[in-house]
Design an enzyme around this catalytic site. Sequence first.
Site, PDB file in Angstrom:
ATOM      1  NE  ARG A   8       3.695  -3.870   7.041  1.00 29.87           N
ATOM      2  CZ  ARG A   8       3.109  -4.916   7.493  1.00 29.87           C
ATOM      3  NH1 ARG A   8       3.629  -5.599   8.240  1.00 29.87           N
ATOM      4  NH2 ARG A   8       1.951  -4.569   7.678  1.00 29.87           N
ATOM      5  CB  THR A  51       5.600  -7.641  -1.215  1.00 26.88           C
ATOM      6  OG1 THR A  51       6.246  -6.488  -0.673  1.00 26.88           O
ATOM      7  CG2 THR A  51       5.429  -7.827  -2.647  1.00 26.88           C
ATOM      8  CG  ASP A  97      -0.525   2.287   9.354  1.00 28.47           C
ATOM      9  OD1 ASP A  97      -0.025   3.094   9.784  1.00 28.47           O
ATOM     10  OD2 ASP A  97      -0.605   1.682   8.070  1.00 28.47           O
ATOM     11  CG  ASP A 142      -2.273   5.303   8.143  1.00 25.85           C
ATOM     12  OD1 ASP A 142      -1.352   6.403   7.466  1.00 25.85           O
ATOM     13  OD2 ASP A 142      -2.658   4.787   7.280  1.00 25.85           O
TER      14      ASP A 142
HETATM   15  C1  PRP Z   1       4.934   0.129   9.978  1.00 29.36           C
HETATM   16  C2  PRP Z   1       5.838   0.263  11.390  1.00 29.36           C
HETATM   17  C3  PRP Z   1       7.030  -0.523  11.137  1.00 29.36           C
HETATM   18  C4  PRP Z   1       6.436  -1.589  10.234  1.00 29.36           C
HETATM   19  C5  PRP Z   1       6.248  -2.811  10.826  1.00 29.36           C
HETATM   20  O1  PRP Z   1       5.500   1.056   9.414  1.00 29.36           O
HETATM   21  O2  PRP Z   1       5.883   1.601  11.730  1.00 29.36           O
HETATM   22  O3  PRP Z   1       7.990   0.139  10.668  1.00 29.36           O
HETATM   23  O4  PRP Z   1       5.389  -1.146   9.473  1.00 29.36           O
HETATM   24  O5  PRP Z   1       5.948  -3.819   9.907  1.00 29.36           O
HETATM   25  P1  PRP Z   1       6.987  -5.105   9.885  1.00 29.36           P
HETATM   26  O6  PRP Z   1       7.596  -5.472  11.060  1.00 29.36           O
HETATM   27  O7  PRP Z   1       6.462  -6.083   9.058  1.00 29.36           O
HETATM   28  O8  PRP Z   1       8.197  -4.435   8.799  1.00 29.36           O
HETATM   29  P2  PRP Z   1       4.926   1.401   7.763  1.00 29.36           P
HETATM   30  O9  PRP Z   1       5.984   0.660   6.670  1.00 29.36           O
HETATM   31  O10 PRP Z   1       3.586   0.977   7.452  1.00 29.36           O
HETATM   32  O11 PRP Z   1       5.261   2.954   7.563  1.00 29.36           O
HETATM   33  P3  PRP Z   1       4.902   4.231   8.411  1.00 29.36           P
HETATM   34  O12 PRP Z   1       5.699   4.151   9.737  1.00 29.36           O
HETATM   35  O13 PRP Z   1       5.335   5.377   7.306  1.00 29.36           O
HETATM   36  O14 PRP Z   1       3.433   4.168   8.461  1.00 29.36           O
HETATM   37  N1  URA Z   2       2.601  -1.659  10.844  1.00 27.05           N
HETATM   38  C1  URA Z   2       1.562  -1.227  11.676  1.00 27.05           C
HETATM   39  O1  URA Z   2       1.563  -0.064  11.556  1.00 27.05           O
HETATM   40  N2  URA Z   2       0.711  -1.925  12.125  1.00 27.05           N
HETATM   41  C2  URA Z   2       0.619  -3.455  12.152  1.00 27.05           C
HETATM   42  O2  URA Z   2      -0.191  -3.986  12.702  1.00 27.05           O
HETATM   43  C3  URA Z   2       1.750  -3.875  11.361  1.00 27.05           C
HETATM   44  C4  URA Z   2       2.683  -3.067  10.686  1.00 27.05           C
END
Ligand code: PRP
Ligand code: URA
Length: 210
Positions: free
Chosen positions: A106, A110, A202, A205
Amino acid sequence: MSTPDGAIVMDHPLLKVLMSTLRDVNSSTGVFRQTLNKIAGLLATEATRHFEITAVPVTTPLTVTQGARLTRPVIIVPILRAGLGLVDGMLPLLSDATIAHVGIARNEETALPEPYYAKLPSTLPEAEVLLVDPMLATGGSACEALNQLKAAGASRLTLVTVVSCPEGITAVRTAHPDVRLVTAVIDECLNERCYIVPGLGDAGDRYFGT
Ligand code: PRP
Ligand code: URA
């Protein structure tokens, strides 16, 4: 339990207890991982409830009786990275499942999904597919992954999330009304940075300790 917007919210006391540990800002990386694994195991039972079974004979020490096997192969698809945190907890129940991968990040400014990787098997069309990600926020990542899976032939799709919010559920139900959606909780809303509130922060993380 189904909600009016079509999501299935798993209702179980053990899940509620585990969710408070997962949300707790003081839970260490190790505790967060263990807890997410346990939640994934519980969600796997709910997410597979509709799977068809085929009758097969089974020989007990005493006689032959009727047993069952899953009719279709199962494919678990974690959305990288955080979706990986749900795979280990599901595998004890689905030990023969194929694991496919979809990488979507994500954009931090944006909040739009940016795909960066996909490894999908040719068996998608005949399989039961579990798309897994702990967080359903705007729904952008899940919708992008579902688009990719459908383009590759998947039609029996279940999205499994841990923390969802109304915005994400509406996005997925609108773009993909045929996809089953199983979640542990539906939180209140998104904040100005598109994070789920109260949420857990997150997920990637916290799971990977980054
Ligand atoms: C997070 C989460 C989802 C996404 C959700 O991943 O694990 O994939 O955000 O958000 P959305 O519904 O608004 O798309 P992120 O892109 O932060 O990546 P990561 O899993 O590598 O931390
Ligand atoms: N991705 C996450 O990991 N946490 C949130 O709350 C939203 C998107």
